[in-house]
Design a protein around this motif. Structure first.
Motif: not given
Length: 375
Positions: A130, A135, A292
């Motif tokens: 990450s 991520h 993400s």
């Protein structure tokens, strides 16, 4: 009679008071709306000045445009930087990506020797990764000779990576090369460029072009990435390969100079190799606020450099990015429709020599394949 008239007057007074209060509330609400509108106008004006008349604002506009360029909404970028600038931007990226594939790769791999006392490494290892806004996962394949390129099992339509993994008995799989995708509704069956599997040319969509940028592995497990002709690929004994770009790392050095050259933020997939031969697949999720947003190519390059990659290249990304291990999808693909149907996937097998992967495009002319037809 007089006492009876008093309540009537009180009622009138109360009603009048209520009306005054309602008018006061209404005026207060209107003033609030007006102030809010003026505040938004002022902030909008300040934002416009920042976006169009400051260096940091310009960087933000181009980042937004680059991000849109990687999606099905590429045309929206013209409203941010203008249509002519959009065309120029895409042309500059294409030229830069071509140039990034030209340097001769001289890297070598030295596979670690195994002894009777040394503990064997797992064939596949997965770690989470990450960073700022992204991520994802890094899959390390410690024996590069265990990788094969999977293709669809039926003509006329691509296949999900999870389906290829299950059908062919693979341990793991990652999406591979790009494909013709009209209006982002393609059937996933018409690859871009070439497809090489088990040392054989399965698909040649180069047309009049003599060369293409490929990402693959030769018979000894050495990763090959860069600009090559079919003749060169044959002499190099390339075993598994797809067409895609750009190359990110060559001879141990990164080719993306900074985040500004990172081609926007998106879900991504990339492949690299360490000097000990281990193959690294990086899959980053994106377009999911709160989880993400995605990564740029500079992020991908740095993830691979930090893990010792001496060569690396970009693979198809966006809603195609997927990592499968033990018949389970590890990451969170961004497509609202779930996994996409794709033409190729890099698959990992315990015993690849026992795997039969027929050429589904044999006898087909690329010109006759309809990439948008559903079957």
């Amino acid at each position: 009679m007089e006492p009876r008239s008093l309540p009537a007057r009180n009622t009138v007074q109360r009603n009048s008071s209520k009306k005054r209060k309602k008018k006061k509330k209404k005026r207060g609400f209107l003033r609030f709306v007006f102030r809010m509108f003026m505040t938004l106008m002022v902030l909008g004006a300040i934002g416009a000045v920042w976006l169009f008349f400051t260096p940091s604002g310009e960087n933000m506009r181009y980042l937004a445009a680059d991000t849109l360029i990687t999606t099905q909404h590429r045309h929206w970028a013209k409203y941010i930087i203008g249509e002519e600038e959009l065309k120029k931007r895409v042309a500059e990226y294409n030229a830069r990506f071509e140039q990034m594939g030209e340097e001769k790769d001289t890297h070598t791999i030295t596979r670690p020797a195994t002894t009777k006392t040394s503990a064997p490494k797992q064939l596949v290892e997965i770690e989470e990764v990450s960073g700022s806004g992204y991520h994802g996962y890094v899959m390390t394949v410690n024996d590069p000779t265990k990788i094969r390129l999977g293709v669809p099992g039926k003509r006329g339509k691509g296949e999900k990576v999870s389906s290829m993994v299950k059908r062919l008995g693979a341990i793991a799989g990652v999406n591979g090369g790009g494909f013709a995708d009209p209006n982002w509704k393609g059937n996933g069956f018409k690859p871009i460029g070439v497809v090489i599997s088990q040392g054989k040319l399965y698909y040649n969509g180069l047309g009049n072009k003599e060369s293409t940028q490929i990402v693959g592995i030769d018979k000894d497990g050495k990763m090959i990435a860069g600009h090559y002709t079919l003749n060169e690929l044959s002499k190099m004994k390339v075993q598994e390969a797809v067409t895609f770009q750009p190359r990110l790392i060559v001879n141990g050095k990164g080719l993306i100079r900074n985040a500004k050259e990172g081609w926007g933020i998106a879900p991504r997939t990339a492949m690299g190799q360490r000097a000990d031969g281990a193959i690294l697949f990086v899959v980053i999720d994106g377009r999911q606020p709160g989880y993400s947003i995605g990564a740029n190519l500079y992020d991908m390059q740095n993830i691979l450099l930090e893990r010792g990659a001496v060569i690396a290249a970009n693979l198809d990304g966006g809603s195609s990015s997927v990592l499968v291990k033990d018949n389970e999808i590890v990451n969170k693909p961004s497509s609202e429709y779930g996994e996409r149907y794709l033409p190729t996937a890099f698959l990992v097998f315990e015993h690849p020599e026992q795997v039969d992967i027929p050429n589904i495009w044999k006898g087909l002319n690329p010109k006759d394949i309809d990439p948008g037809k559903k079957k």
